[in-house]
Design a protein around this motif. Structure first.
Motif, PDB file in Angstrom:
ATOM      1  N   GLU A 173       3.545   4.970  -7.196  1.00 55.44           N
ATOM      2  CA  GLU A 173       2.201   5.543  -7.138  1.00 55.44           C
ATOM      3  C   GLU A 173       1.444   5.291  -8.436  1.00 55.44           C
ATOM      4  OE1 GLU A 173       2.342   9.752  -6.654  1.00 55.44           O
ATOM      5  OE2 GLU A 173       3.887  10.038  -8.158  1.00 55.44           O
ATOM      6  N   SER A 221      -7.763   1.514   2.294  1.00 59.68           N
ATOM      7  CA  SER A 221      -7.299   1.971   0.988  1.00 59.68           C
ATOM      8  C   SER A 221      -8.338   2.847   0.311  1.00 59.68           C
ATOM      9  CB  SER A 221      -6.965   0.768   0.094  1.00 59.68           C
ATOM     10  OG  SER A 221      -6.600   1.184  -1.207  1.00 59.68           O
ATOM     11  N   ARG A 253       0.292   3.747  -3.233  1.00 61.58           N
ATOM     12  CA  ARG A 253      -0.582   4.879  -2.954  1.00 61.58           C
ATOM     13  C   ARG A 253       0.003   6.168  -3.560  1.00 61.58           C
ATOM     14  NH1 ARG A 253       0.611   5.664   3.568  1.00 61.58           N
ATOM     15  NH2 ARG A 253       2.766   6.442   3.348  1.00 61.58           N
ATOM     16  N   LEU A 282       0.821  -1.206   0.000  1.00 62.72           N
ATOM     17  CA  LEU A 282       0.000   0.000   0.000  1.00 62.72           C
ATOM     18  C   LEU A 282       0.858   1.259   0.000  1.00 62.72           C
ATOM     19  CD1 LEU A 282      -2.763  -1.069   2.552  1.00 62.72           C
ATOM     20  CD2 LEU A 282      -3.083  -0.674   0.096  1.00 62.72           C
ATOM     21  N   TYR A 309      -6.185   5.518  -1.778  1.00 67.36           N
ATOM     22  CA  TYR A 309      -4.944   4.901  -2.262  1.00 67.36           C
ATOM     23  C   TYR A 309      -5.068   4.363  -3.681  1.00 67.36           C
ATOM     24  CZ  TYR A 309      -3.090   4.885   2.546  1.00 67.36           C
ATOM     25  OH  TYR A 309      -2.634   5.220   3.794  1.00 67.36           O
TER      26      TYR A 309
END
Length: 263
Positions: A134, A175, A128, A124, A180
């Motif tokens: 990302e 999330s 994110r 994560l 995210y």
């Protein structure tokens, strides 16, 4: 050839050096993804090489936070990003509850639960917004039919796999709430006649729970509406669905791939 197109995706598979983990890695690569085999076994490097040019081996102890950080960093550096994390690494030590060795219980908790926790944490963080990779993605945790049935001899293992289901749902919610862009799901594989499955059949027979390994397998089949053990492809096909865009609105789900055994 896979029915799913994962061309351009970058995936990391824990425990990818053997068993179902290796099967997942080969399926992902066959669908066009670049795959990092994340494992402590040296064979992981051989599997990565066998997948062909462009794949990667990342040495990983799933119970160690720093090891996860390094494995994610090396994968992102090798691929230029990360889109899929498969938390597959797992450990099963068979025992009657009255004979459980605390050290064995701790090993299963560390590998199965803590290993998944850290995989979620670092997956994560990487995918994110503002992370090293990302752009969002998907995380798939591997639980087990053991989480949904009362099969003798595997109490601690069953408990750890039940924990994975809860972790999956909370991670999916976090999330989503925090934007995210990472879907989190899990699969519940049924018993597969690979090395781990054969080992379990032998172990429960030696404990006196069944007359023979064959009797243990027959008991599993008898509990399964589909009337057979699973095959690695059965499990892998379900995982590939969750890794693909075809499951784009599936989030926080637990997909049972067990022939109905755990219904």
């Amino acid at each position: 050839m896979s029915i799913y197109d994962l061309t351009g995706r970058r995936a990391l598979v824990t425990g990818g050096a053997q068993g179902l983990g290796e099967s997942y890695a080969r399926a992902l690569a066959g669908a066009g993804a670049k795959v990092a085999i994340a494992d402590l076994q040296e064979r992981g490097a051989e599997v990565a090489s066998d997948l062909g040019e462009g794949h990667h081996f990342a040495e990983l102890d799933v119970t160690d936070d720093a090891s996860w950080q390094a494995a994610i960093e090396s994968t992102v550096n090798a691929f230029g990003g990360l889109d899929i994390v498969i938390n597959n690494a797992g450990l099963e030590i068979t025992s009657l509850i009255t004979d459980i060795d605390p050290a064995d219980a701790k090993k299963m908790l560390d590998v199965n639960v803590l290993g998944t926790v850290l995989g979620l944490k670092h997956g994560l963080r990487a995918m994110r917004p503002g992370g090293a990779a990302e752009g969002g993605g998907t995380i798939i945790n591997v639980a087990s039919v053991a989480a949904t049935i009362a099969f003798p001899g595997i109490s601690v293992y069953s408990a750890t796999k039940s924990a994975i289901d809860r972790l999956t749902r909370v991670a999916a919610m976090e999330s989503g709430k925090l934007g995210y862009g990472v879907r989190v799901n899990c699969i519940f594989p049924g018993l597969v006649p690979n090395a781990m499955g054969a080992g379990l059949a032998n172990d429960v027979s030696e404990l006196g729970l069944f007359d023979s390994p064959e009797a243990a397998v027959a008991a599993v089949v008898d509990l399964t509406p589909s009337g057979r053990l699973g095959e690695e492809k059965d499990i892998t096909d379900a995982l590939m669905f969750l890794a693909s865009d075809e499951s784009r609105f599936v989030n926080g789900a637990a997909l049972q791939v067990d022939g109905g055994m755990g219904m």
